[in-house]
Scaffold this active site. Structure first.
Site, PDB file in Angstrom:
ATOM      1  N   PRO A 198      -4.221  38.379  52.681  1.00 40.47           N
ATOM      2  CA  PRO A 198      -4.097  37.659  53.950  1.00 40.47           C
ATOM      3  C   PRO A 198      -3.647  36.213  53.737  1.00 40.47           C
ATOM      4  O   PRO A 198      -4.096  35.553  52.798  1.00 40.47           O
ATOM      5  CB  PRO A 198      -5.511  37.719  54.541  1.00 40.47           C
ATOM      6  CG  PRO A 198      -6.414  38.051  53.414  1.00 40.47           C
ATOM      7  CD  PRO A 198      -5.607  38.784  52.402  1.00 40.47           C
ATOM      8  N   HIS A 199      -2.767  35.750  54.603  1.00 45.81           N
ATOM      9  CA  HIS A 199      -2.278  34.369  54.545  1.00 45.81           C
ATOM     10  C   HIS A 199      -1.804  33.970  55.937  1.00 45.81           C
ATOM     11  O   HIS A 199      -1.668  34.821  56.808  1.00 45.81           O
ATOM     12  CB  HIS A 199      -1.153  34.231  53.522  1.00 45.81           C
ATOM     13  CG  HIS A 199      -0.031  35.202  53.726  1.00 45.81           C
ATOM     14  ND1 HIS A 199      -0.110  36.512  53.283  1.00 45.81           N
ATOM     15  CD2 HIS A 199       1.161  35.085  54.341  1.00 45.81           C
ATOM     16  CE1 HIS A 199       1.010  37.147  53.615  1.00 45.81           C
ATOM     17  NE2 HIS A 199       1.794  36.310  54.268  1.00 45.81           N
ATOM     18  N   GLY A 200      -1.558  32.702  56.115  1.00 43.93           N
ATOM     19  CA  GLY A 200      -1.183  32.208  57.429  1.00 43.93           C
ATOM     20  C   GLY A 200       0.255  32.506  57.791  1.00 43.93           C
ATOM     21  O   GLY A 200       1.057  32.904  56.951  1.00 43.93           O
TER      22      GLY A 200
END
Length: 144
Positions: A62-64
């Site tokens: 997960p990342h922005g």
């Protein structure tokens, strides 16, 4: 210079009811360690809605979103071990979450290092079975 990954950023033996909860927890580590501002966590959830960050091999990264870059103070990683797994949809079970915050385009380099480690099934198995943060840290030596 802050290390991208330290033993403090690795949390073992977690359990989550859904992927949103898992992503929030992972993102919160990045917030608590000062890598990102709180709004980055919301951007991680937004990013997940666009397309799953499930990478195969029980791993999600997960990342922005792209516009979350302003919420990143410095590059960092958070690793969360979920031995029982959490459902990321479509039958994809995740046992290792690797939260990423990359400053100034560094996330691509970080991603490639992670991809190298996690493309080996035995490495993922070691992460899932690890009983200490140090064991996991040693697999990601190249990242720092």
């Amino acid at each position: 210079m802050t290390n991208i990954l330290t033993a403090d950023n690795i949390i073992l033996n977690q359990a989550f009811t859904n992927k949103e909860e898992a992503i929030k927890f992972t993102g919160q580590i990045l917030v608590d360690k000062g890598y990102v501002d709180q709004e980055y966590v919301e951007k991680m959830l937004e990013r997940e809605e666009l397309s799953s960050t499930f990478m195969g091999n029980f791993v999600a990264i997960p990342h922005g979103t792209d516009d979350a870059k302003k919420s990143v103070n410095t590059s960092g990683l958070a690793i969360v071990q979920v031995p029982e797994g959490v459902d990321f949809g479509g039958g994809n079970i995740v046992k290792v979450l690797i939260g990423i915050a990359g400053k100034d385009g560094a996330h691509l380099e970080i991603l490639s290092q992670i991809a190298i480690v996690c493309s080996e099934e035995e490495n993922v198995e070691k992460i899932v079975k690890a009983t200490s943060a140090e064991e996991i840290l040693s697999l990601f030596d190249e990242v720092n």
